[in-house]
Each structure stands twice: as C-alpha cells, then as structure tokens.
Design a protein around this motif. Sequence first.
Motif, PDB file in Angstrom:
ATOM      1  N   GLU A   4       3.915  -7.712  -2.148  1.00 58.57           N
ATOM      2  CA  GLU A   4       3.200  -8.127  -0.940  1.00 58.57           C
ATOM      3  C   GLU A   4       1.832  -7.431  -0.888  1.00 58.57           C
ATOM      4  O   GLU A   4       0.817  -8.033  -0.577  1.00 58.57           O
ATOM      5  CB  GLU A   4       4.025  -7.778   0.292  1.00 58.57           C
ATOM      6  N   HIS A   5       1.846  -6.131  -1.244  1.00 66.22           N
ATOM      7  CA  HIS A   5       0.599  -5.370  -1.251  1.00 66.22           C
ATOM      8  C   HIS A   5      -0.426  -6.042  -2.157  1.00 66.22           C
ATOM      9  O   HIS A   5      -1.563  -6.276  -1.779  1.00 66.22           O
ATOM     10  CB  HIS A   5       0.889  -3.945  -1.721  1.00 66.22           C
ATOM     11  N   ARG A   6       0.055  -6.381  -3.371  1.00 60.57           N
ATOM     12  CA  ARG A   6      -0.877  -6.972  -4.335  1.00 60.57           C
ATOM     13  C   ARG A   6      -1.400  -8.317  -3.825  1.00 60.57           C
ATOM     14  O   ARG A   6      -2.565  -8.619  -3.895  1.00 60.57           O
ATOM     15  CB  ARG A   6      -0.170  -7.161  -5.674  1.00 60.57           C
ATOM     16  N   ALA A  30      -0.125  -7.373   9.783  1.00 64.55           N
ATOM     17  CA  ALA A  30       1.150  -6.655   9.773  1.00 64.55           C
ATOM     18  C   ALA A  30       1.200  -5.707   8.584  1.00 64.55           C
ATOM     19  O   ALA A  30       1.653  -4.559   8.694  1.00 64.55           O
ATOM     20  CB  ALA A  30       2.306  -7.652   9.710  1.00 64.55           C
ATOM     21  N   HIS A  31       0.688  -6.174   7.435  1.00 63.26           N
ATOM     22  CA  HIS A  31       0.709  -5.327   6.239  1.00 63.26           C
ATOM     23  C   HIS A  31      -0.233  -4.136   6.411  1.00 63.26           C
ATOM     24  O   HIS A  31       0.107  -3.013   6.023  1.00 63.26           O
ATOM     25  CB  HIS A  31       0.302  -6.149   5.020  1.00 63.26           C
ATOM     26  N   LEU A  32      -1.386  -4.388   7.019  1.00 71.37           N
ATOM     27  CA  LEU A  32      -2.368  -3.301   7.197  1.00 71.37           C
ATOM     28  C   LEU A  32      -1.763  -2.164   8.022  1.00 71.37           C
ATOM     29  O   LEU A  32      -2.040  -0.992   7.771  1.00 71.37           O
ATOM     30  CB  LEU A  32      -3.624  -3.836   7.903  1.00 71.37           C
ATOM     31  N   GLY A  34       1.053  -0.929   7.872  1.00 69.49           N
ATOM     32  CA  GLY A  34       1.877  -0.004   7.099  1.00 69.49           C
ATOM     33  C   GLY A  34       1.266   0.391   5.774  1.00 69.49           C
ATOM     34  O   GLY A  34       1.943   1.017   4.957  1.00 69.49           O
ATOM     35  N   CYS A  35       0.026   0.000   5.483  1.00 65.80           N
ATOM     36  CA  CYS A  35      -0.521   0.272   4.142  1.00 65.80           C
ATOM     37  C   CYS A  35      -1.905   0.909   4.232  1.00 65.80           C
ATOM     38  O   CYS A  35      -2.896   0.228   4.514  1.00 65.80           O
ATOM     39  CB  CYS A  35      -0.582  -1.005   3.315  1.00 65.80           C
ATOM     40  N   ALA A  36      -1.950   2.209   4.014  1.00 72.92           N
ATOM     41  CA  ALA A  36      -3.210   2.949   4.133  1.00 72.92           C
ATOM     42  C   ALA A  36      -4.207   2.502   3.057  1.00 72.92           C
ATOM     43  O   ALA A  36      -5.410   2.447   3.309  1.00 72.92           O
ATOM     44  CB  ALA A  36      -2.948   4.444   4.019  1.00 72.92           C
TER      45      ALA A  36
HETATM   46 ZN   LIG Z   1      -1.441  -2.808   0.825  1.00 70.86          ZN
END
Ligand SMILES: [Zn+2]
Length: 223
Positions: A4-6, A30-32, A34-36
């Motif tokens: 998902e990050h990629r 939503a991803h942002l 949890g993803c620094a």
């Molecule tokens: Zn990410």
Amino acid sequence: MRDEHRELRELLGAFALGHLDPPERDRVRAHLDGCAACRAELAELVPLGRRLSAVDPDALDETPTPPPGLGEAVLARIAEEERRVVPLRRRTTVRRRVALGAAVTGVAAAGAVVGWVARPVPDPVPLEPVSVQAVASDVEARADLVPHTWGVEVRLTGTGFDAGEVYRVAVTADDGREVPAGEFLGVGPQPMRCNLNSSVLRADAVAFEVVDADGDVVARSEF
Ligand SMILES: [Zn+2]
C-alpha cells in the motif's frame, strides 16, 4: 502495508496537485496518518505543486531554452579531456577510456547539446510596452509593440472583449492613415492574448485602435 505504501507513494504527486478523485484522496489521507515517510515526501512535494499551479501555460515559450553557455561549457570540457597530458604509452588507453566514458555517460547530453546548438536561435524580440486606454467599460488591456522590418506588430493582452464578437485593430500612421492590423474574436472575461500585424513601420506608427463590430472604438493606445 508495504504494498500500500508503495502504491500510494506514487499517488502523492497527484494528491499534492489536487488531481485525485475523492476515494483515492481518502485512501492517501488515511495512509498518511500512519506513514511518516509519505508525510515527509508530501511535505517536499507541496511547495513544488504550489509553484507549478502558479505557472501560466500561455506564458511559456514554445521552445524550452537551455541555460546560456551550456553548449560551450560541454564542448570546452570535452576539449580539456582530450588535451590532458598523459604519458605516451598510456595515451591510447586514456583516449579509449575518454571515448568510452563519453559514449556511456554523454550520449544523451551530447545529442541534446548538438541539437540545440544547431537549432536556429531567434533573436530576442525587443518589446516596447505601451499603455492602452479602455473606452468600453468592461475592457482592460495592455500591449507591447514589436518593431519588425515589415511593420509594427501589436501584442495585445486583455479581458472583457465580448465573447464571439469580432474586433478589428488598426494602426494609425503619422500621416493619418489607419492601416488594418487584423482582427480577433472576443473571449469574454477570460484573458485574451493576440498578435496583430500591420504594414506601418514603428517609426511611422503613432497609435492603434480596437474597434467592435458596430465600428465603435473600445480601446485605443497613443504612443
Ligand atoms: Zn507510506
């Protein structure tokens, strides 16, 4: 999470420019949360997006211009490599290495440089800004003159010319002649940019007028 990050990371550019549809935008948000790493990347993209959205595509030249002196710098660098003094027995090897290096790293760059050195470079156009007096209430306009050998060109920029209406432009010569310089269609409140050419030489031109379909003057400039 990793996939998902990629996947979402590739959407960050479009996200920064506001080009995503709502479901995609929500996923990225939503991803942002949890993803620094993605937040950091987005922070770098945002100022770029702001600058890009400030660019007026109409104002860009048709031909991108490389920085001045790039061609000479590259050619000088190549000449310097070739001149470098090396012991005779190593010369062939070095020369081969230089050639190989150029082939590997320089082919694209050299091709581009040769391409733009060879392309015809137009002279920079001397623009003479002149003020334009709007006669019609909605019209706002400004203009630059370009003195060509065949006559003066009027580069007219403005808003408020009625959409769909035909406007004619005439340049006035110092002997009183009004010489047609062309016509354009109004586009309403949107910015309009139009180049109008006349056969009056700049030295003889004293004014121009923009006239609507009824023959009424809507804007004029005296210079
Ligand atoms: Zn990410």
